[in-house]
Motif scaffolding. Structure first.
Motif, PDB file in Angstrom:
ATOM      1  N   TYR A 169      -4.341  17.440 -24.015  1.00 34.17           N
ATOM      2  CA  TYR A 169      -5.760  17.511 -23.926  1.00 34.17           C
ATOM      3  C   TYR A 169      -6.191  19.070 -24.475  1.00 34.17           C
ATOM      4  O   TYR A 169      -7.136  19.173 -25.009  1.00 34.17           O
ATOM      5  N   TRP A 170      -5.513  19.907 -23.906  1.00 31.69           N
ATOM      6  CA  TRP A 170      -5.651  21.421 -24.566  1.00 31.69           C
ATOM      7  C   TRP A 170      -5.631  21.318 -26.141  1.00 31.69           C
ATOM      8  O   TRP A 170      -6.630  22.039 -26.918  1.00 31.69           O
ATOM      9  N   PHE A 171      -4.706  20.662 -26.718  1.00 31.93           N
ATOM     10  CA  PHE A 171      -4.584  20.683 -28.184  1.00 31.93           C
ATOM     11  C   PHE A 171      -5.780  19.905 -28.698  1.00 31.93           C
ATOM     12  O   PHE A 171      -6.176  20.151 -29.939  1.00 31.93           O
ATOM     13  N   CYS A 172      -6.223  18.892 -28.332  1.00 31.89           N
ATOM     14  CA  CYS A 172      -7.329  17.999 -28.740  1.00 31.89           C
ATOM     15  C   CYS A 172      -8.380  18.762 -28.890  1.00 31.89           C
ATOM     16  O   CYS A 172      -9.032  18.908 -29.735  1.00 31.89           O
ATOM     17  N   TRP A 173      -8.689  19.698 -27.917  1.00 33.70           N
ATOM     18  CA  TRP A 173      -9.865  20.891 -28.063  1.00 33.70           C
ATOM     19  C   TRP A 173      -9.682  21.689 -28.980  1.00 33.70           C
ATOM     20  O   TRP A 173     -10.737  22.202 -29.693  1.00 33.70           O
ATOM     21  N   ILE A 174      -8.526  22.069 -29.204  1.00 29.92           N
ATOM     22  CA  ILE A 174      -8.026  23.083 -30.194  1.00 29.92           C
ATOM     23  C   ILE A 174      -8.325  22.363 -31.461  1.00 29.92           C
ATOM     24  O   ILE A 174      -9.114  22.993 -32.479  1.00 29.92           O
ATOM     25  N   SER A 175      -8.012  21.289 -31.597  1.00 31.99           N
ATOM     26  CA  SER A 175      -8.370  20.542 -33.195  1.00 31.99           C
ATOM     27  C   SER A 175      -9.877  20.211 -33.302  1.00 31.99           C
ATOM     28  O   SER A 175     -10.270  20.349 -34.356  1.00 31.99           O
ATOM     29  N   VAL A 176     -10.524  19.912 -32.312  1.00 28.62           N
ATOM     30  CA  VAL A 176     -12.047  19.896 -32.357  1.00 28.62           C
ATOM     31  C   VAL A 176     -12.494  21.349 -32.620  1.00 28.62           C
ATOM     32  O   VAL A 176     -13.324  21.016 -33.544  1.00 28.62           O
ATOM     33  N   ALA A 177     -12.078  22.109 -31.992  1.00 25.82           N
ATOM     34  CA  ALA A 177     -12.829  23.497 -32.403  1.00 25.82           C
ATOM     35  C   ALA A 177     -12.457  23.731 -33.903  1.00 25.82           C
ATOM     36  O   ALA A 177     -13.536  24.537 -34.795  1.00 25.82           O
ATOM     37  N   MET A 178     -11.204  23.270 -34.257  1.00 24.55           N
ATOM     38  CA  MET A 178     -10.880  23.756 -35.850  1.00 24.55           C
ATOM     39  C   MET A 178     -11.889  23.024 -36.715  1.00 24.55           C
ATOM     40  O   MET A 178     -12.274  23.390 -37.814  1.00 24.55           O
TER      41      MET A 178
ATOM     42  N   PHE B  88     -14.457  32.473 -39.257  1.00 21.50           N
ATOM     43  CA  PHE B  88     -13.833  33.619 -38.690  1.00 21.50           C
ATOM     44  C   PHE B  88     -15.034  34.291 -37.669  1.00 21.50           C
ATOM     45  O   PHE B  88     -14.982  34.625 -36.506  1.00 21.50           O
ATOM     46  N   ILE B  89     -16.289  34.528 -38.191  1.00 30.17           N
ATOM     47  CA  ILE B  89     -17.402  35.174 -37.651  1.00 30.17           C
ATOM     48  C   ILE B  89     -17.830  34.461 -36.314  1.00 30.17           C
ATOM     49  O   ILE B  89     -17.952  34.769 -35.147  1.00 30.17           O
ATOM     50  N   VAL B  90     -18.024  33.056 -36.511  1.00 28.13           N
ATOM     51  CA  VAL B  90     -18.454  32.273 -35.490  1.00 28.13           C
ATOM     52  C   VAL B  90     -17.286  32.290 -34.217  1.00 28.13           C
ATOM     53  O   VAL B  90     -17.678  32.319 -33.142  1.00 28.13           O
ATOM     54  N   LEU B  91     -16.162  32.129 -34.776  1.00 25.85           N
ATOM     55  CA  LEU B  91     -15.045  31.932 -33.850  1.00 25.85           C
ATOM     56  C   LEU B  91     -14.959  33.422 -32.736  1.00 25.85           C
ATOM     57  O   LEU B  91     -14.970  33.056 -31.465  1.00 25.85           O
TER      58      LEU B  91
ATOM     59  N   THR C 292      -8.142  30.941 -28.325  1.00 31.50           N
ATOM     60  CA  THR C 292      -9.119  31.510 -29.498  1.00 31.50           C
ATOM     61  C   THR C 292      -8.124  31.816 -30.594  1.00 31.50           C
ATOM     62  O   THR C 292      -8.441  31.580 -31.742  1.00 31.50           O
ATOM     63  N   MET C 293      -6.993  32.384 -30.138  1.00 27.81           N
ATOM     64  CA  MET C 293      -6.019  32.781 -31.193  1.00 27.81           C
ATOM     65  C   MET C 293      -5.492  31.717 -31.874  1.00 27.81           C
ATOM     66  O   MET C 293      -5.434  31.523 -33.076  1.00 27.81           O
TER      67      MET C 293
ATOM     68  N   GLY D 206      -8.119  30.019 -34.224  1.00 27.92           N
ATOM     69  CA  GLY D 206      -7.945  31.062 -35.351  1.00 27.92           C
ATOM     70  C   GLY D 206      -7.104  30.436 -36.669  1.00 27.92           C
ATOM     71  O   GLY D 206      -7.405  31.110 -37.573  1.00 27.92           O
ATOM     72  N   ILE D 207      -6.295  29.664 -36.239  1.00 32.10           N
ATOM     73  CA  ILE D 207      -5.244  29.130 -37.397  1.00 32.10           C
ATOM     74  C   ILE D 207      -5.998  28.447 -38.467  1.00 32.10           C
ATOM     75  O   ILE D 207      -5.907  28.596 -39.749  1.00 32.10           O
ATOM     76  N   THR D 208      -7.226  27.822 -37.911  1.00 28.11           N
ATOM     77  CA  THR D 208      -8.189  27.141 -38.870  1.00 28.11           C
ATOM     78  C   THR D 208      -8.806  27.939 -39.758  1.00 28.11           C
ATOM     79  O   THR D 208      -9.067  27.746 -41.158  1.00 28.11           O
ATOM     80  N   VAL D 209      -8.777  29.449 -39.608  1.00 25.27           N
ATOM     81  CA  VAL D 209      -9.440  30.411 -40.553  1.00 25.27           C
ATOM     82  C   VAL D 209      -8.593  30.448 -41.804  1.00 25.27           C
ATOM     83  O   VAL D 209      -8.993  30.487 -42.946  1.00 25.27           O
TER      84      VAL D 209
END
Length: 442
Positions: A91-100, A124-127, A335-336, A339-342
């Motif tokens: 579930y942590w990873f689910c929300w990581i992917s949603v944020a991405m 990057f700025i929004v993150l 957050t880090m 940040g991979i999505t950046v």
């Protein structure tokens, strides 16, 4: 020290709406319209019905034991520590992917005004900005999320109101008259046949990912016995209004086969009706929607990691709270990773959204299945159930599990999603190995 119960009823109501209305509706609905045409309305109705059943099951579970702060605690209670470990990290990873995916959408929306702006810069700025926001108190988070969610609700209601006026007056647009007949004139209600209708289910499911966020706010909610049932029972109204209502109006104003699947259909429609500045206003709205959904995602990842650490399923430092009762180290780490999505938006800006949305869908299907299985276990072990119940259980549990299995089959059929489905088992295998290594002596 525990998490602050700083979220009021209005915060939870709007957060639950914010979780249910995001990038999946505003951006991915263009692709789903391309796949199914007007029959996408029926797809959303069916998916929404199953989502409501799952959420009723989650609500009943949470209210059966208010000491459980999320469904991960419930997974531990009914399915054991290993399942709770895998569920929590998934579930942590689910929300990581949603944020991405939301950060990627923000980059796409910004290019409407700045066509030459690289997608990774606004991401990057929004993150960074949202990380700083989430370092404040949960009450401030709830307040900002309340207003961001309110913007998109007002916008959708306004879209439906203006759209209905255009349909009634048969307003002339660049692509013809606005009329309900557009829902069946261009190839019928099922223009892509049964195949297109079935394939659209995956994107509709992605649109609802995050709706269970109300279950994660239980630990920081005042009066959960009153607030949680109200938030869950309002889901059918939201589905009818926000999803089916808005898309029906959009496809009545503009024929489904003239909508660009790579752009937000909300922006596309207002670009064609001739109102000066309307498209820019709607683009701002969908941008604020992505900000809202991303804000919720970053909040969720930090709380999930905190919960994992508190239950000894993650390194203990992640369970430390600041003076404001905020899990700051969990927030920094999450957050880090987001940040991979950046980097992905810099390397492959055109394909990153499909990749992330596919992985996100697979992980959320797993979470929803765990909720349903926990509820089955709960029913079997409790003859006395509360007043807030999942309708038709346990039959509805098994029917919902069959529906989730169907979505997995659809993912295997879709070429864009097949890769996401193939690599997802590696995540679960990795978690299983991590668990065995961590607890091999216990």
């Amino acid at each position: 020290m525990s998490l602050e119960r700083g979220l009021s009823n209005r915060h939870v109501q709007l957060i639950s709406i914010g979780g249910a209305i995001g990038t999946g509706l505003f951006l991915a609905s263009g692709k789903s319209i391309e796949l199914a045409g007007p029959s996408i309305l029926l797809v959303y109705l069916i998916v929404g019905g199953f989502i409501f059943l799952i959420m009723r099951g989650l609500g009943e579970l949470l209210l059966s034991n208010l000491n459980c702060h999320s469904f991960v605690d419930l997974a531990h209670e009914y399915l054991g520590r290993r399942t709770a470990f895998i569920t929590g990290w998934t579930y942590w990873f689910c929300w990581i992917s949603v944020a991405m995916s939301d950060l990627t959408a923000i980059g796409i929306y910004m290019r409407y005004w700045f066509p030459n702006l690289p997608q990774w810069i606004p991401a990057f700025i929004v993150l960074i900005a949202l990380m700083l926001l989430n370092l404040t108190s949960v009450k401030l988070f709830g307040e900002i999320e309340f207003w961001l969610a309110l913007i998109k609700i007002i916008a959708i209601v306004a879209l439906i109101g203006v759209g209905l006026y255009m349909i009634i007056t048969q307003h002339e647009t660049e692509v013809g008259k606005a009329s309900l007949t557009n829902l069946y004139k261009h190839g019928g209600f099922f223009p892509k046949g049964f195949t297109g209708f079935i394939l659209a289910f995956q994107l509709a499911v992605f649109s609802f990912t995050g709706v269970e966020l109300v279950g994660l706010t239980a630990g920081e909610t005042k009066d959960p016995e009153k607030v949680i049932p109200k938030a869950i029972n309002n889901i059918p109204i939201r589905i009818l209004l926000f999803y089916i209502g808005s898309l029906a109006v959009i496809m009545s104003i503009q024929p489904w086969n003239t909508i660009d699947p790579t752009k937000s259909p909300f922006v596309t429609v207002f670009s064609t009706i001739g109102i000066v500045g309307a498209a820019s206003i709607i683009n701002f709205v969908v941008l604020s929607s992505a900000l809202s959904a991303c804000n919720s995602a970053i909040f969720s990842t930090s709380r999930m990691l905190y919960g994992l650490a508190a239950n000894d399923n993650a390194p203990k430092p992640f369970a430390k709270l600041t003076k404001r009762k905020n899990p700051s180290l969990s927030l920094y780490f999450s957050t880090m990773v987001v940040g991979i999505t950046v980097v992905l938006n810099y390397i492959m800006p055109e394909g990153v959204f499909s990749l992330i949305s596919g992985i996100s869908t697979v992980c959320f299907l797993f979470i929803w299945a765990i909720i349903l299985i926990c509820h089955i276990k709960y029913i079997k072990s409790n003859k006395e159930r509360g007043s807030f119940r999942m309708p038709f259980a346990p039959f509805s549990n098994y029917l919902s599990l069959a529906f989730l299995a169907l979505i997995i089959v659809i993912l295997a059929i879709l070429p864009d999603m097949r890769f996401s489905l193939i690599i997802s088992p590696l995540w679960f295998l990795g978690l299983f190995i991590m668990y065995e290594m961590k607890y091999k002596n216990t």
